[in-house]
Design a protein around this motif. Structure first.
Motif, PDB file in Angstrom:
ATOM      1  N   LYS A   1       0.821  -1.068  -0.295  1.00 19.02           N
ATOM      2  CA  LYS A   1      -0.081   0.004   0.051  1.00 19.02           C
ATOM      3  C   LYS A   1       0.931   1.189   0.021  1.00 19.02           C
ATOM      4  O   LYS A   1       0.538   2.289  -0.561  1.00 19.02           O
ATOM      5  N   LEU A   2       2.151   1.190   0.678  1.00 15.73           N
ATOM      6  CA  LEU A   2       2.988   2.217   0.816  1.00 15.73           C
ATOM      7  C   LEU A   2       3.602   2.544  -0.677  1.00 15.73           C
ATOM      8  O   LEU A   2       3.597   3.913  -1.018  1.00 15.73           O
TER       9      LEU A   2
ATOM     10  N   GLN B   1       3.035   5.998  -2.745  1.00 14.14           N
ATOM     11  CA  GLN B   1       4.272   6.693  -3.399  1.00 14.14           C
ATOM     12  C   GLN B   1       4.170   6.908  -5.098  1.00 14.14           C
ATOM     13  O   GLN B   1       4.270   8.030  -5.438  1.00 14.14           O
ATOM     14  N   ASP B   2       3.610   6.002  -5.694  1.00  6.09           N
ATOM     15  CA  ASP B   2       3.358   6.130  -7.079  1.00  6.09           C
ATOM     16  C   ASP B   2       2.228   7.167  -7.272  1.00  6.09           C
ATOM     17  O   ASP B   2       2.357   7.756  -8.457  1.00  6.09           O
ATOM     18  N   GLU B   3       1.217   7.034  -6.716  1.00  9.40           N
ATOM     19  CA  GLU B   3       0.237   8.015  -6.739  1.00  9.40           C
ATOM     20  C   GLU B   3       0.653   9.453  -6.737  1.00  9.40           C
ATOM     21  O   GLU B   3       0.523  10.425  -7.272  1.00  9.40           O
ATOM     22  N   TYR B   4       1.545   9.572  -5.712  1.00 12.68           N
ATOM     23  CA  TYR B   4       1.999  10.939  -5.329  1.00 12.68           C
ATOM     24  C   TYR B   4       3.003  11.534  -6.375  1.00 12.68           C
ATOM     25  O   TYR B   4       2.952  12.561  -6.852  1.00 12.68           O
TER      26      TYR B   4
ATOM     27  N   CYS C   1       2.833  10.899   6.417  1.00 10.46           N
ATOM     28  CA  CYS C   1       3.902   9.826   5.761  1.00 10.46           C
ATOM     29  C   CYS C   1       5.140  10.351   6.049  1.00 10.46           C
ATOM     30  O   CYS C   1       5.597  11.230   6.081  1.00 10.46           O
ATOM     31  N   LYS C   2       6.120   9.393   5.866  1.00 11.36           N
ATOM     32  CA  LYS C   2       7.465   9.558   5.866  1.00 11.36           C
ATOM     33  C   LYS C   2       8.138   9.665   4.589  1.00 11.36           C
ATOM     34  O   LYS C   2       8.386   8.665   3.795  1.00 11.36           O
ATOM     35  N   ILE C   3       8.347  11.021   4.234  1.00 11.90           N
ATOM     36  CA  ILE C   3       8.701  11.139   2.679  1.00 11.90           C
ATOM     37  C   ILE C   3      10.070  11.612   2.620  1.00 11.90           C
ATOM     38  O   ILE C   3      10.561  12.860   3.222  1.00 11.90           O
ATOM     39  N   ASN C   4      11.044  11.047   1.953  1.00 12.31           N
ATOM     40  CA  ASN C   4      12.528  11.169   1.915  1.00 12.31           C
ATOM     41  C   ASN C   4      13.070  11.514   3.604  1.00 12.31           C
ATOM     42  O   ASN C   4      13.744  12.331   3.864  1.00 12.31           O
ATOM     43  N   ASP C   5      12.725  10.466   4.503  1.00 12.65           N
ATOM     44  CA  ASP C   5      12.966  10.574   5.901  1.00 12.65           C
ATOM     45  C   ASP C   5      12.597  11.962   6.557  1.00 12.65           C
ATOM     46  O   ASP C   5      13.069  12.055   7.820  1.00 12.65           O
ATOM     47  N   LYS C   6      11.505  12.271   6.230  1.00 12.19           N
ATOM     48  CA  LYS C   6      10.932  13.379   7.093  1.00 12.19           C
ATOM     49  C   LYS C   6       9.405  13.002   7.125  1.00 12.19           C
ATOM     50  O   LYS C   6       8.790  12.918   6.052  1.00 12.19           O
ATOM     51  N   TRP C   7       8.825  13.225   8.217  1.00 11.63           N
ATOM     52  CA  TRP C   7       7.472  13.022   8.606  1.00 11.63           C
ATOM     53  C   TRP C   7       6.691  14.394   7.918  1.00 11.63           C
ATOM     54  O   TRP C   7       7.029  15.412   8.378  1.00 11.63           O
TER      55      TRP C   7
ATOM     56  N   ALA D   1      10.061  12.806  -9.141  1.00 13.23           N
ATOM     57  CA  ALA D   1      10.807  11.743  -9.512  1.00 13.23           C
ATOM     58  C   ALA D   1      11.830  11.484  -8.491  1.00 13.23           C
ATOM     59  O   ALA D   1      12.685  12.303  -7.841  1.00 13.23           O
ATOM     60  N   GLY D   2      11.976  10.311  -7.871  1.00 11.38           N
ATOM     61  CA  GLY D   2      12.876  10.001  -6.498  1.00 11.38           C
ATOM     62  C   GLY D   2      12.265  10.276  -5.500  1.00 11.38           C
ATOM     63  O   GLY D   2      13.350   9.580  -4.433  1.00 11.38           O
ATOM     64  N   THR D   3      11.074  10.514  -5.225  1.00 10.89           N
ATOM     65  CA  THR D   3      10.563  10.697  -3.976  1.00 10.89           C
ATOM     66  C   THR D   3      10.510   9.283  -3.474  1.00 10.89           C
ATOM     67  O   THR D   3      10.119   8.493  -4.160  1.00 10.89           O
ATOM     68  N   VAL D   4      10.850   9.297  -2.143  1.00  9.92           N
ATOM     69  CA  VAL D   4      10.721   7.751  -1.536  1.00  9.92           C
ATOM     70  C   VAL D   4       9.880   8.000  -0.313  1.00  9.92           C
ATOM     71  O   VAL D   4       9.954   8.723   0.785  1.00  9.92           O
TER      72      VAL D   4
END
Length: 246
Positions: A168-169, A173-176, A217-223, A185-188
């Motif tokens: 689900k995560l 991510q793909d939707e975002y 969400c924790k995006i690129n190591d930041k909540w 691009a490259g967002t994790v």
């Protein structure tokens, strides 16, 4: 069963090494005494090992439980940071703190929408866009103060949480990223929770309790906070998605 004394013929316990009548020791008594002392010492040693092992096991289990709780609490403390920033921005009229709760892509979009709502059009430069967005938050802050008082406070409790599965995560991510593949691009996304949060809003003029569903969400190591929460709305007017800004 008993045995007889070799000297007086009196009955003795099988494990006795001294006659209860004549008080003479049986042959080999001293060896028996030494062996019993050794056996007792060994029993005490084995008991100490067992007790020590049990105590060590208890300590290990306690430390393991504490470690798990510490990790869980750390995660919770981390994922509540954007909620804290958002609330602080609302009650302190601090736009930079308010907007920092959201991912940069959402923050940019929100700032432009706020500016458009204030001016009726989008300024051509970023500086005026930012100023107009600040005015938007100021208007919202004034409404909070008018409703609850200048001393408005917002406290909250996490009533329930649901962590996203890896599958689900990945979908999230793909939707975002699909919003703007070049820019994002490259967002994790490394973690995410759906939360049911109870907000307690109070001030000199009024108080209220709202229960809201939000996502962090924790995006690129930041909540980051993914949902906008309107503290002036009732529960039936929940704004749950960034798309509601459109």
């Amino acid at each position: 069963m008993s045995k007889l004394c070799n000297y007086c013929g009196a009955e003795m316990d099988d494990d006795a090494y001294e006659c209860p009548e004549c008080l003479k020791k049986i042959p080999g008594a001293e060896v028996m005494i030494k062996q019993r002392a050794i056996d007792k010492k060994e029993k005490r040693k084995r008991a100490a090992i067992v007790i020590g092992g049990a105590a060590a096991l208890v300590i290990i289990i306690t430390l393991a439980v504490a470690a798990v709780r510490a990790v869980a609490n750390k995660t919770k403390n981390e994922y509540t940071k954007p909620i804290d920033s958002y609330i602080y921005g609302c009650v302190m009229n601090d736009y930079s703190k308010y907007i920092s709760a959201f991912p940069a892509y959402y923050a940019q979009y929100m700032t432009e929408q706020f500016a458009y709502n204030v001016l009726g059009q989008l300024p051509e430069d970023n500086e005026n866009t930012q100023k107009a967005a600040i005015l938007y938050l100021d208007s919202y802050y004034q409404q909070l103060a008018k409703t609850y008082g200048n001393d408005v406070k917002i406290k909250y409790d996490i009533a329930a949480e649901s962590q996203y599965t890896p599958e689900k995560l990945q979908e999230l991510q793909d939707e975002y990223i699909s919003y703007n593949k070049d820019q994002l691009a490259g967002t994790v996304f490394s973690d995410a929770y759906d939360l049911k949060v109870t907000f307690n809003i109070s001030g000199a003029l009024d108080k209220n309790t709202l229960v809201k569903d939000i996502m962090v969400c924790k995006i690129n190591d930041k909540w980051q906070l993914m949902y906008y929460v309107d503290f002036l709305a009732d529960d039936s007017e929940q704004t749950t998605d960034i798309e509601k800004f459109q």
